[in-house]
Write a protein that holds these residues in place. Structure first.
Motif, short mmCIF file in Angstrom:
data_model
loop_
_atom_site.label_atom_id
_atom_site.label_comp_id
_atom_site.label_asym_id
_atom_site.label_seq_id
_atom_site.Cartn_x
_atom_site.Cartn_y
_atom_site.Cartn_z
N GLU A 192 -89.32 72.98 -106.45
CA GLU A 192 -90.22 73.82 -105.66
C GLU A 192 -89.56 75.16 -105.38
O GLU A 192 -88.39 75.22 -105.03
CB GLU A 192 -90.54 73.10 -104.34
CG GLU A 192 -91.40 71.87 -104.54
CD GLU A 192 -91.36 70.90 -103.36
OE1 GLU A 192 -90.59 71.14 -102.41
OE2 GLU A 192 -92.10 69.90 -103.42
N GLU A 193 -90.33 76.21 -105.59
CA GLU A 193 -89.89 77.57 -105.23
C GLU A 193 -90.93 78.13 -104.27
O GLU A 193 -92.02 77.56 -104.13
CB GLU A 193 -89.84 78.47 -106.48
CG GLU A 193 -88.86 78.06 -107.55
CD GLU A 193 -87.46 78.64 -107.35
OE1 GLU A 193 -87.16 79.15 -106.23
OE2 GLU A 193 -86.67 78.56 -108.30
N GLU A 194 -90.60 79.26 -103.65
CA GLU A 194 -91.56 79.92 -102.75
C GLU A 194 -92.93 80.05 -103.41
O GLU A 194 -93.96 79.74 -102.82
CB GLU A 194 -91.05 81.33 -102.43
CG GLU A 194 -90.72 81.58 -100.99
CD GLU A 194 -89.43 80.91 -100.51
OE1 GLU A 194 -88.54 81.65 -100.22
OE2 GLU A 194 -89.34 79.66 -100.43
N GLU A 195 -92.91 80.49 -104.68
CA GLU A 195 -94.19 80.79 -105.35
C GLU A 195 -94.85 79.55 -105.97
O GLU A 195 -95.88 79.65 -106.63
CB GLU A 195 -93.98 81.89 -106.41
CG GLU A 195 -93.00 81.60 -107.51
CD GLU A 195 -91.56 81.98 -107.18
OE1 GLU A 195 -91.20 82.01 -105.98
OE2 GLU A 195 -90.77 82.19 -108.11
N GLY A 196 -94.28 78.40 -105.77
CA GLY A 196 -94.92 77.18 -106.27
C GLY A 196 -93.97 76.32 -107.10
O GLY A 196 -92.77 76.55 -107.13
N LYS A 197 -94.55 75.33 -107.79
CA LYS A 197 -93.76 74.38 -108.58
C LYS A 197 -93.29 74.98 -109.89
O LYS A 197 -94.05 75.70 -110.54
CB LYS A 197 -94.62 73.16 -108.90
CG LYS A 197 -94.36 72.04 -107.96
CD LYS A 197 -94.64 70.67 -108.54
CE LYS A 197 -94.17 69.63 -107.55
NZ LYS A 197 -95.21 69.06 -106.73
#
Ligand SMILES: C[S@@+](CC[C@H](N)C(=O)[O-])C[C@H]1O[C@@H](n2cnc3c(N)ncnc32)[C@H](O)[C@@H]1O
Length: 251
Positions: A192-197
């Motif tokens: 998971e990253e800030e901008e999504g998977k």
């Protein structure tokens, strides 16, 4: 198939393998490093799982690896005064203008060499860089026969938060290729990253060995003295052993 560890593997390597691996082989390799007391080379040094602590122990240790992403992670941890100890080179044809008392290639480095001629080249190259009496130690797993037939299908081998609130999952699949003694492996990372998977996949192969092949290989090399243990505690090979620990010595 690539044997060059990619960025995603390097990024999560410490998190995954400190968990999965340190309890298995650490004590053995650190004991070898302590006993040596001389110049040491770790071939396939990776992100420095052994290297950093060995350096902290005051050891005169060097490291090489073919993967730039793995080496970059290691360099980040290292004081600039020690950067000269690390190089991007292959175990096949590395060069130093001095000799070592001990060369180690921990955690399947030799299994990345899929051709017998390159295995021999690597072993002889290490031999040429050892002082008389010096040792070369590497490991390989003993193939699990059931897995050689069935392989693994999307098995989750790691799942944890890599940062607070951000999960990483790694799955592994294997497709054994018996005639070439290869295990073709696919690693899939999902995190998971800030901008999504995010997802990434890496395909690689490991060359598996059987006992007498390893013995023939070493006997074809320049080494004339060696032992193969069945675990990291120094026990002899036996039914049920899971590891080949190969200890070659230049006489
Ligand atoms: C499983 S990692 C082990 C890293 C480290 N020794 C450890 O125990 O954590 C295997 C390493 O071998 C390196 N490697 C593979 N083929 C190599 C080669 N021909 N020469 C040098 N390093 C190699 C890979 O890039 C990777 O960093």
């Amino acid at each position: 198939m690539s044997s060059e560890y990619p960025e995603v593997f390097a990024r999560f390597y410490d998190l995954i393998y400190q968990n999965m691996r340190d309890g298995v082989d650490n004590e053995f390799f650190f004991e070898q490093i302590r006993q040596s007391g001389g110049k040491i080379l770790e071939a396939g040094v990776g992100t420095g799982r052994f290297f950093m602590d060995a350096l902290g122990m005051g050891t005169d240790i060097y490291g090489l690896d073919i993967s730039e992403p793995m080496i970059n992670v290691l360099i980040e941890k290292l004081d600039a005064e020690h950067a000269h100890r690390i190089s991007i080179q292959s175990i096949l044809d590395f060069e130093f203008d001095f000799h070592f008392d001990l060369v180690i290639a921990p955690f399947r480095v030799m299994m990345h060499l899929t051709e017998k001629e390159e295995q021999l080249e690597a072993i002889n190259n290490v031999y040429r860089h050892l002082k008389p009496g010096g040792k070369f130690i590497f490991d390989a797993f003993i193939p699990d026969l059931k897995q050689l037939i069935t392989g693994l299908e999307n098995q989750t081998d790691f799942e944890a938060e890599y940062e607070p609130g951000k999960k990483l999952t790694r799955t592994v699949s294997t497709r054994p290729e018996l005639i070439n003694q290869l295990i073709n492996i696919t690693f899939e990372f999902e995190w998971e990253e800030e901008e999504g998977k995010k997802t990434e996949r890496w395909d690689t192969s490991l060359r598996f060995f059987f006992r007498y092949e390893l013995e023939h290989l070493i006997e074809r090399s320049m080494f004339d003295k060696y032992e193969i243990w069945g675990d990291y505690k120094g026990n002899k090979l036996a039914e049920g052993s899971k590891e080949f620990i190969v200890i070659c010595q230049k006489t």
